[in-house]
Design an enzyme around this catalytic site. Sequence first.
Site, short mmCIF file in Angstrom:
data_model
loop_
_atom_site.label_atom_id
_atom_site.label_comp_id
_atom_site.label_asym_id
_atom_site.label_seq_id
_atom_site.Cartn_x
_atom_site.Cartn_y
_atom_site.Cartn_z
N GLY A 92 0.81 -1.22 0.00
CA GLY A 92 0.00 0.00 0.00
C GLY A 92 0.84 1.26 0.00
N SER A 93 2.09 1.17 0.46
CA SER A 93 2.97 2.34 0.43
C SER A 93 3.82 2.38 -0.83
CB SER A 93 3.91 2.33 1.65
OG SER A 93 3.18 2.45 2.83
N SER A 109 6.88 4.60 3.68
CA SER A 109 6.31 3.47 4.43
C SER A 109 5.34 4.06 5.44
CB SER A 109 7.40 2.68 5.14
OG SER A 109 6.81 1.79 6.08
N SER A 141 3.70 2.74 7.96
CA SER A 141 4.02 2.37 9.35
C SER A 141 5.42 2.84 9.74
CB SER A 141 3.94 0.85 9.53
OG SER A 141 4.97 0.23 8.78
N ARG A 175 -3.11 0.73 3.34
CA ARG A 175 -3.62 0.86 1.97
C ARG A 175 -4.71 1.92 1.85
NH1 ARG A 175 -5.27 -3.42 4.64
NH2 ARG A 175 -7.39 -4.20 4.52
N GLU A 224 -6.49 -7.89 -0.44
CA GLU A 224 -6.41 -7.49 0.98
C GLU A 224 -7.78 -7.21 1.59
OE1 GLU A 224 -3.11 -4.90 2.22
OE2 GLU A 224 -2.41 -5.01 0.16
N HIS A 273 0.65 -10.30 -26.43
CA HIS A 273 1.87 -10.95 -26.92
C HIS A 273 2.22 -12.19 -26.11
CE1 HIS A 273 2.56 -7.68 -29.74
NE2 HIS A 273 1.99 -6.93 -28.78
N LYS A 329 5.34 -10.62 8.86
CA LYS A 329 6.23 -9.59 9.43
C LYS A 329 6.67 -10.00 10.83
CE LYS A 329 4.48 -5.67 6.75
NZ LYS A 329 3.81 -4.38 6.72
#
Length: 323
Positions: A29-30, A71, A73, A123, A206, A222, A316
């Site tokens: 989201g960042s 970012s 956060s 987000r 998400e 293609h 994380k």
Amino acid sequence: MCDEAWTLVPATQVPRSRPTAVVTLGMGGSGIGGDLLRALLHDEASIPVVAVKDYRIPSFVNSATLVFACSYSGDSEETLAAYDEATQCGASCVVITSGGDLLRRARERRHLTVQLPGGLPQRTALPYLLVPVLGVLTQMGIVGSFEAQLREAIQILQQVGAEQGREGATLVQRVAESLLHRIPVIYSTSPFLEPVAQRWKDQLNENAKTFAVWNTFPELNHNETVGWGMDNALAKSLVVVLLHDPHESEHITRRVTITRELVFNKAASVQEVSARGEGKLARLLSGVMLGDLVSWHLAGLRGVDPTPVPVIEEVKRRLARSG
Ligand code: F6R
């Protein structure tokens, strides 16, 4: 948010040197703000604009590069590592964050910092991650002012929002319903809207907690078009969402029509959605907002909570635990 985000850049601290390239660092989201920026400046900026979603920065980054470390956060390890590398290379760094380690490091290094209001799912903060970058680039004279485009975008976004309150099934609801129990295949009809297609996929992942894929014309003609030779039963689990740009060329429209006749008739259905507005920013952000709303409606139809993203958090957490 767009309105407020425009005012967050302190004019006095903007770097004064003329960069030879602009690089954005950011994940999820960042990071999508960097992709939108690339689309926005494609035929606007005289220097390359590169979006990095990695621990490492490209080797061309040097003291003449302008780097935006984004970012929400302030704790994404990829962005922190890339920001450290950019600092070591002597790049001009601008930090956009609400807190975390990124804010701490930016203050120590006395880098220009745009501090965002905290407490949002990352987000949902997209305007905070994109608009201040435009503000800095405008103030540095790298691009002409985006203020008029921003005003138009805000008006269009308000219109899209107002339509949702009306009686009867809206486009957003219809598209969301078509995606229930299917795999969304999001195709932008031009490379300009490519980051919008990607954002649709990300938000469907998400918010609606569902799998989705994205691609763009003309490149998909293609390779991916041939993949539609899949079993008919498999194709029936797919719904194609075509994201149109109001400024689409006739040539592209013909290309899309031909492809639709040749292969998309195998899909469960084909949905057509058009971005709105004149300016590039309005077209990009309205496309984003329509996708955000579709993902939110689909979450409701699926009976899932759009807000938490426990798998992202758990990855994380486990990474942090393992050092
Ligand atoms: C969560 C989300 C994620 C995060 C990503 C990076 O709402 O959208 O994609 O944006 O995990 O985290 P931040 O944005 O804090 O750097």
